[in-house]
Design a protein around this motif. Structure first.
Motif, PDB file in Angstrom:
ATOM      1  N   TRP A   1       0.768  -1.146  -0.055  1.00 40.51           N
ATOM      2  CA  TRP A   1       0.051  -0.006  -0.034  1.00 40.51           C
ATOM      3  C   TRP A   1       0.847   1.305  -0.075  1.00 40.51           C
ATOM      4  N   THR A   2       1.955   1.343   0.670  1.00 37.24           N
ATOM      5  CA  THR A   2       2.773   2.483   0.533  1.00 37.24           C
ATOM      6  C   THR A   2       3.156   2.860  -0.757  1.00 37.24           C
ATOM      7  N   THR A   3       3.589   1.713  -1.533  1.00 35.61           N
ATOM      8  CA  THR A   3       3.975   2.040  -2.884  1.00 35.61           C
ATOM      9  C   THR A   3       3.020   2.695  -3.730  1.00 35.61           C
ATOM     10  N   CYS A   4       1.665   1.991  -3.525  1.00 36.62           N
ATOM     11  CA  CYS A   4       0.519   2.519  -4.271  1.00 36.62           C
ATOM     12  C   CYS A   4       0.184   4.020  -3.892  1.00 36.62           C
ATOM     13  N   ALA A   5       0.457   4.236  -2.526  1.00 31.16           N
ATOM     14  CA  ALA A   5      -0.072   5.840  -2.038  1.00 31.16           C
ATOM     15  C   ALA A   5       0.993   6.759  -2.444  1.00 31.16           C
ATOM     16  N   ALA A   6       2.417   6.423  -2.629  1.00 28.05           N
ATOM     17  CA  ALA A   6       3.506   7.231  -3.103  1.00 28.05           C
ATOM     18  C   ALA A   6       3.068   7.451  -4.735  1.00 28.05           C
ATOM     19  N   ALA A   7       2.426   6.448  -5.534  1.00 28.54           N
ATOM     20  CA  ALA A   7       2.228   6.572  -6.652  1.00 28.54           C
ATOM     21  C   ALA A   7       1.151   7.545  -6.838  1.00 28.54           C
ATOM     22  N   LEU A   8       0.147   7.562  -6.218  1.00 29.98           N
ATOM     23  CA  LEU A   8      -1.009   8.245  -6.277  1.00 29.98           C
ATOM     24  C   LEU A   8      -0.678   9.689  -5.893  1.00 29.98           C
ATOM     25  N   ALA A   9       0.212   9.935  -4.849  1.00 18.95           N
ATOM     26  CA  ALA A   9       0.455  11.375  -4.502  1.00 18.95           C
ATOM     27  C   ALA A   9       1.414  11.887  -5.713  1.00 18.95           C
ATOM     28  N   TYR A  10       2.082  11.180  -6.211  1.00 15.81           N
ATOM     29  CA  TYR A  10       2.970  11.487  -7.526  1.00 15.81           C
ATOM     30  C   TYR A  10       2.040  12.066  -8.573  1.00 15.81           C
ATOM     31  N   VAL A  11       0.819  11.342  -8.945  1.00 16.63           N
ATOM     32  CA  VAL A  11       0.221  11.917 -10.137  1.00 16.63           C
ATOM     33  C   VAL A  11      -0.976  12.553  -9.560  1.00 16.63           C
ATOM     34  N   SER A  12      -1.478  12.750  -8.345  1.00 18.41           N
ATOM     35  CA  SER A  12      -2.696  13.727  -7.820  1.00 18.41           C
ATOM     36  C   SER A  12      -1.915  15.094  -7.303  1.00 18.41           C
ATOM     37  N   THR A  13      -0.722  15.192  -6.864  1.00 17.74           N
ATOM     38  CA  THR A  13      -0.478  16.291  -6.045  1.00 17.74           C
ATOM     39  C   THR A  13       0.750  16.981  -6.863  1.00 17.74           C
ATOM     40  N   HIS A  14       1.082  18.308  -6.786  1.00 26.16           N
ATOM     41  CA  HIS A  14       2.089  18.841  -7.100  1.00 26.16           C
ATOM     42  C   HIS A  14       3.475  18.547  -6.313  1.00 26.16           C
ATOM     43  N   ARG A  15       4.420  18.147  -6.750  1.00 29.38           N
ATOM     44  CA  ARG A  15       5.579  17.682  -5.884  1.00 29.38           C
ATOM     45  C   ARG A  15       5.978  18.630  -4.564  1.00 29.38           C
ATOM     46  N   HIS A  16       5.807  19.766  -4.796  1.00 29.07           N
ATOM     47  CA  HIS A  16       5.854  20.882  -3.694  1.00 29.07           C
ATOM     48  C   HIS A  16       4.783  21.325  -2.821  1.00 29.07           C
ATOM     49  N   SER A  17       3.660  20.442  -3.099  1.00 32.81           N
ATOM     50  CA  SER A  17       2.352  20.650  -2.426  1.00 32.81           C
ATOM     51  C   SER A  17       2.523  20.312  -0.871  1.00 32.81           C
ATOM     52  N   ARG A  18       2.064  20.830  -0.001  1.00 31.95           N
ATOM     53  CA  ARG A  18       2.154  20.368   1.411  1.00 31.95           C
ATOM     54  C   ARG A  18       1.239  19.110   1.792  1.00 31.95           C
ATOM     55  N   TRP A  19       0.333  18.663   0.654  1.00 34.89           N
ATOM     56  CA  TRP A  19      -0.537  17.779   0.832  1.00 34.89           C
ATOM     57  C   TRP A  19       0.038  16.389   0.156  1.00 34.89           C
ATOM     58  N   ALA A  20       1.314  16.700  -0.545  1.00 34.99           N
ATOM     59  CA  ALA A  20       1.974  15.460  -1.114  1.00 34.99           C
ATOM     60  C   ALA A  20       2.333  14.207  -0.045  1.00 34.99           C
ATOM     61  N   LEU A  21       3.024  14.832   1.050  1.00 32.07           N
ATOM     62  CA  LEU A  21       3.309  13.809   1.997  1.00 32.07           C
ATOM     63  C   LEU A  21       2.363  13.235   2.843  1.00 32.07           C
ATOM     64  N   ALA A  22       1.327  13.861   2.952  1.00 37.00           N
ATOM     65  CA  ALA A  22      -0.118  13.225   3.472  1.00 37.00           C
ATOM     66  C   ALA A  22      -0.871  12.154   2.689  1.00 37.00           C
ATOM     67  N   VAL A  23      -0.905  12.541   1.375  1.00 36.90           N
ATOM     68  CA  VAL A  23      -1.500  11.803   0.403  1.00 36.90           C
ATOM     69  C   VAL A  23      -0.543  10.386   0.467  1.00 36.90           C
ATOM     70  N   ALA A  24       0.722  10.542   0.607  1.00 35.71           N
ATOM     71  CA  ALA A  24       1.579   9.299   0.450  1.00 35.71           C
ATOM     72  C   ALA A  24       1.491   8.490   1.671  1.00 35.71           C
ATOM     73  N   ALA A  25       1.295   9.125   2.715  1.00 37.07           N
ATOM     74  CA  ALA A  25       1.237   8.299   3.960  1.00 37.07           C
ATOM     75  C   ALA A  25       0.067   7.846   4.557  1.00 37.07           C
TER      76      ALA A  25
END
Length: 87
Positions: A3-27
């Motif tokens: 699931w952590t790999t899946c969450a990281a991939a989702l964060a990559y495609v759905s958030t800007h890499r500098h977004s404050r939300w990227a880490l939350a989506v990935a975690a």
């Protein structure tokens, strides 16, 4: 599938890499929030149970799309395989 790999991939495609939300989506373990869901198939609504099909569960939970959890008054968490909701 992890699931952590899946969450990281989702964060990559759905958030800007500098977004404050990227880490939350990935975690966030999204699959835990949607153990059961509906998908519309050729015979109407089909119920899916995540724990009984872990690969499909992770694939569905970490797509950048919404999952249907209620059709009419019937919530997927309380439905049975025999239920055929309309809506």
């Amino acid at each position: 599938m992890n699931w952590t790999t899946c969450a990281a991939a989702l964060a990559y495609v759905s958030t800007h890499r500098h977004s404050r939300w990227a880490l939350a989506v990935a975690a966030t373990p999204r699959h835990l929030f949607v153990p059961r869901w509906w998908e519309h198939g050729s015979d109407g609504w089909e119920l899916h149970d995540g724990p009984s099909d872990p690969d499909r569960w992770l694939d569905a939970a970490y797509r950048d799309t919404s999952l249907v959890t209620r059709v009419g008054p019937l919530h997927a968490d309380y439905a049975t395989e025999a239920d055929r909701p309309h809506g």
